[in-house]
Design a protein around this motif. Sequence first.
Motif, PDB file in Angstrom:
ATOM      1  N   ARG A   1       0.813  -1.215   0.000  1.00  0.00           N
ATOM      2  CA  ARG A   1       0.000   0.000   0.000  1.00  0.00           C
ATOM      3  C   ARG A   1       0.848   1.267   0.000  1.00  0.00           C
ATOM      4  O   ARG A   1       0.547   2.221  -0.718  1.00  0.00           O
ATOM      5  N   SER A   2       1.900   1.277   0.792  1.00  0.00           N
ATOM      6  CA  SER A   2       2.717   2.499   0.890  1.00  0.00           C
ATOM      7  C   SER A   2       3.339   2.852  -0.453  1.00  0.00           C
ATOM      8  O   SER A   2       3.253   3.995  -0.924  1.00  0.00           O
ATOM      9  N   VAL A   3       3.960   1.862  -1.086  1.00  0.00           N
ATOM     10  CA  VAL A   3       4.563   2.104  -2.398  1.00  0.00           C
ATOM     11  C   VAL A   3       3.494   2.492  -3.409  1.00  0.00           C
ATOM     12  O   VAL A   3       3.692   3.388  -4.239  1.00  0.00           O
ATOM     13  N   GLY A   4       2.335   1.840  -3.340  1.00  0.00           N
ATOM     14  CA  GLY A   4       1.253   2.142  -4.269  1.00  0.00           C
ATOM     15  C   GLY A   4       0.755   3.564  -4.136  1.00  0.00           C
ATOM     16  O   GLY A   4       0.501   4.236  -5.145  1.00  0.00           O
ATOM     17  N   PHE A   5       0.605   4.035  -2.897  1.00  0.00           N
ATOM     18  CA  PHE A   5       0.156   5.410  -2.692  1.00  0.00           C
ATOM     19  C   PHE A   5       1.154   6.404  -3.277  1.00  0.00           C
ATOM     20  O   PHE A   5       0.769   7.413  -3.886  1.00  0.00           O
TER      21      PHE A   5
ATOM     22  N   LEU B   1       0.752   6.274  -7.098  1.00  0.00           N
ATOM     23  CA  LEU B   1      -0.495   6.918  -7.511  1.00  0.00           C
ATOM     24  C   LEU B   1      -0.382   8.438  -7.427  1.00  0.00           C
ATOM     25  O   LEU B   1      -0.812   9.162  -8.329  1.00  0.00           O
ATOM     26  N   PHE B   2       0.196   8.920  -6.335  1.00  0.00           N
ATOM     27  CA  PHE B   2       0.365  10.366  -6.155  1.00  0.00           C
ATOM     28  C   PHE B   2       1.298  10.935  -7.222  1.00  0.00           C
ATOM     29  O   PHE B   2       1.020  11.988  -7.814  1.00  0.00           O
ATOM     30  N   ALA B   3       2.400  10.232  -7.488  1.00  0.00           N
ATOM     31  CA  ALA B   3       3.348  10.709  -8.493  1.00  0.00           C
ATOM     32  C   ALA B   3       2.717  10.729  -9.886  1.00  0.00           C
ATOM     33  O   ALA B   3       2.909  11.675 -10.652  1.00  0.00           O
ATOM     34  N   GLY B   4       1.938   9.682 -10.202  1.00  0.00           N
ATOM     35  CA  GLY B   4       1.283   9.650 -11.506  1.00  0.00           C
ATOM     36  C   GLY B   4       0.252  10.752 -11.657  1.00  0.00           C
ATOM     37  O   GLY B   4       0.183  11.418 -12.693  1.00  0.00           O
TER      38      GLY B   4
ATOM     39  N   GLY C   1      -0.110  18.092 -13.562  1.00  0.00           N
ATOM     40  CA  GLY C   1       0.900  19.127 -13.778  1.00  0.00           C
ATOM     41  C   GLY C   1       1.108  19.405 -15.247  1.00  0.00           C
ATOM     42  O   GLY C   1       1.204  20.566 -15.683  1.00  0.00           O
ATOM     43  N   MET C   2       1.179  18.356 -16.062  1.00  0.00           N
ATOM     44  CA  MET C   2       1.318  18.529 -17.499  1.00  0.00           C
ATOM     45  C   MET C   2       0.077  19.181 -18.101  1.00  0.00           C
ATOM     46  O   MET C   2       0.184  20.075 -18.971  1.00  0.00           O
TER      47      MET C   2
END
Length: 209
Positions: free
Chosen positions: A186-190, A193-196, A202-203
Amino acid sequence: MRGRFYRLIRDLHLYVGLFISPFVLLFAISVFFLVHSWLPRIGSETSTTRVVSGLPLPADLPKLSGRPLIDALKPTLERADVRGEVGFIRHLVKEEKLIIPVTIPGRETTVSISIAGREATIVTRERGLGDALVTLHKSPGQHGPDIRMNWFYMRAWRWMADATVYLILFISVSGIYLWYVLRAERSVGFVLLFAGALSFFGMAYALSH
């Protein structure tokens, strides 16, 4: 019950993903061709020209336009042994001529019909696999929705394209569910997801300003 539901979603996620992977690959490759305006040349392009006489034409031809005109000219194209998706028909009134572009993925045919002589000059260009992928990627589209999808195989492709989109949505939602169930991820997934989401919005913000 929860374990059974998890296994069902996991199996569907796997098998649906395998089923639609060729369609996703096709769209991905054709996007590369569209973005970079480059098509691979697999074999040489060829062009042939032939003339067909004695073509049947609808009696109310001057009164027709749009999809009714395309439907009325289908017997004419069949008589000329031309099949495919018919584009916008140009009626040159002064020259008494019809210009009919007909497309099959990888092949472009231009039918020039002399109305008075009921004779057609047919030019066929073989464009290759790259052009076929680009044609499939752009079809169906927003251009000429009232006249497009007039060839059965292109309508079938539209159904397949729609089904691919729905199945990709299922893959996305089921993937999020499978990730959430695995607590260790879950931690890595969050973070991902946030970065994506940050990259996408942003783009989008940068392009709109």
